[in-house]
Structure formats: C-alpha cells, structure tokens
Write a protein that holds these residues in place. Sequence first.
Motif, PDB file in Angstrom:
ATOM      1  N   THR A   1       9.388  94.882  14.739  1.00 40.78           N
ATOM      2  CA  THR A   1      10.133  93.694  15.138  1.00 40.78           C
ATOM      3  C   THR A   1      10.500  93.730  16.610  1.00 40.78           C
ATOM      4  OG1 THR A   1      12.187  94.741  14.448  1.00 40.78           O
ATOM      5  CG2 THR A   1      11.103  93.309  12.845  1.00 40.78           C
TER       6      THR A   1
ATOM      7  N   ARG B   1       8.178  87.794   9.087  1.00 39.42           N
ATOM      8  CA  ARG B   1       8.776  88.924   9.817  1.00 39.42           C
ATOM      9  C   ARG B   1      10.254  88.704  10.100  1.00 39.42           C
ATOM     10  NH1 ARG B   1       9.472  90.571  15.437  1.00 39.42           N
ATOM     11  NH2 ARG B   1       8.507  88.655  16.115  1.00 39.42           N
TER      12      ARG B   1
ATOM     13  N   ARG C   1       2.209  91.431   6.705  1.00 39.46           N
ATOM     14  CA  ARG C   1       3.669  91.226   6.679  1.00 39.46           C
ATOM     15  C   ARG C   1       4.207  91.351   5.256  1.00 39.46           C
ATOM     16  NH1 ARG C   1       5.136  92.020  11.808  1.00 39.46           N
ATOM     17  NH2 ARG C   1       4.324  90.439  13.191  1.00 39.46           N
TER      18      ARG C   1
ATOM     19  N   ALA D   1       5.135  92.886  18.245  1.00 37.59           N
ATOM     20  CA  ALA D   1       6.075  91.777  18.060  1.00 37.59           C
ATOM     21  C   ALA D   1       6.167  90.950  19.332  1.00 37.59           C
ATOM     22  CB  ALA D   1       7.450  92.306  17.664  1.00 37.59           C
TER      23      ALA D   1
ATOM     24  N   ALA E   1       7.438  96.192   9.319  1.00 36.89           N
ATOM     25  CA  ALA E   1       6.600  95.615  10.368  1.00 36.89           C
ATOM     26  C   ALA E   1       7.374  95.650  11.676  1.00 36.89           C
ATOM     27  CB  ALA E   1       6.224  94.178  10.010  1.00 36.89           C
TER      28      ALA E   1
END
Length: 187
Positions: free
Chosen positions: A8, A69, A148, A13, A6
């Motif tokens: 970041t 996350r 996630r 994000a 995912a």
Amino acid sequence: MIGTTAPTTGWFARLEEGLIALLMALMTILTFAQVVARYVFNYSFVWTLELVTVLFAWLIFIGMSYGVRVGAHIGVDALVKVLGPRTARVTAGIAAALCLVYALIIALGGWIYVEKMFSIGIEMQDLPIPQWVPRTIMPLGFALLAWRFAAVLWDVIRNRQTHLLGDETEDALKLRQDVEPTSTDRP
C-alpha cells in the motif's frame, strides 16, 4: 480500511496511483484540447474520442484493483455484521475466494480474447493501432484484481482481516469527528 498484504505504500502502489493520475490527466487534457479546437478553431481531432475511450477503459481496469486495495468498493454487509467474528471471517474468506476465482476466469477469457484480436489483426477505427494493444488491459486488469483478492484472502486466512469490504459508516463517523467543531471553536 482493509489492511491487505498487497503493498500500500511501496513502489508498486505509487506506480499504480501515478498511472491512475496520469490516465485521468491525459483524458482531461485531450478532452479540453478537443473542445478548444472545436469551438475556438472550428477544427476537430477525429481520434480524440477513441483515445479517451481507451484511456477510460484502462482507468476502470486499473481502478478496480486499486479499489480493492484501499477498501473503496461498496457492498451489502448487513448480514455479515450480525454474524459472529468467526462466521464473519469464514464468510469473508469464501467471498474473497469466489472473487478470486471470478477474476481469474475473466483474466483467462480476456487473454483468449486478446489472442483472437491479435490473430485477426484489425486496427482501431481512428488510430493506427492494432485493436489487441489497448485491449490487453482486460487480462492485465483482472490479473491484478485477482492478485488483490488473493492478498485479501491471505489476510483473512491469517486472521489479519475479518471482512471483505470497508465500513463506510465507520469511515463517515471518523470523518465527522475530525470535522466537527469542539466547544472552544463555537462562537
């Protein structure tokens, strides 16, 4: 820290982190304004508590996926730490898959709930907003959580990750080493 597929550092994000910061700022500002209005001007906004409650709910539902996350959720991993690497990885995969299934079930149930609220058409108590509008965060938040956990599961399958949770002890020791003064810093 958990390294998931995912994003970041990408735009998503940053959007997620910005939304979390915005929600916390709005909650703080509204609460502060309510306190000032009540105790300084002897006036009260009747809708403030309901709006802050909705903002807090949104913060929780967005924050739970953010916690996955960044590896911030806590858990008991004493058993997993004594397992061998392959068994620990299999255990992490099973746990991630179960979490993914759970999140998808709740997202679907949340969607059904929001549809029912939409068909009923009830407004919130103090705000002229239909109740289904703020409650859309339930299926959205759990869908994001499922995404996630899918990323975590994918990383476990690709052997980029061997555990589901972050290691709090390891993180604390790293922080202590960063803060601990060296022999030249001592008087």
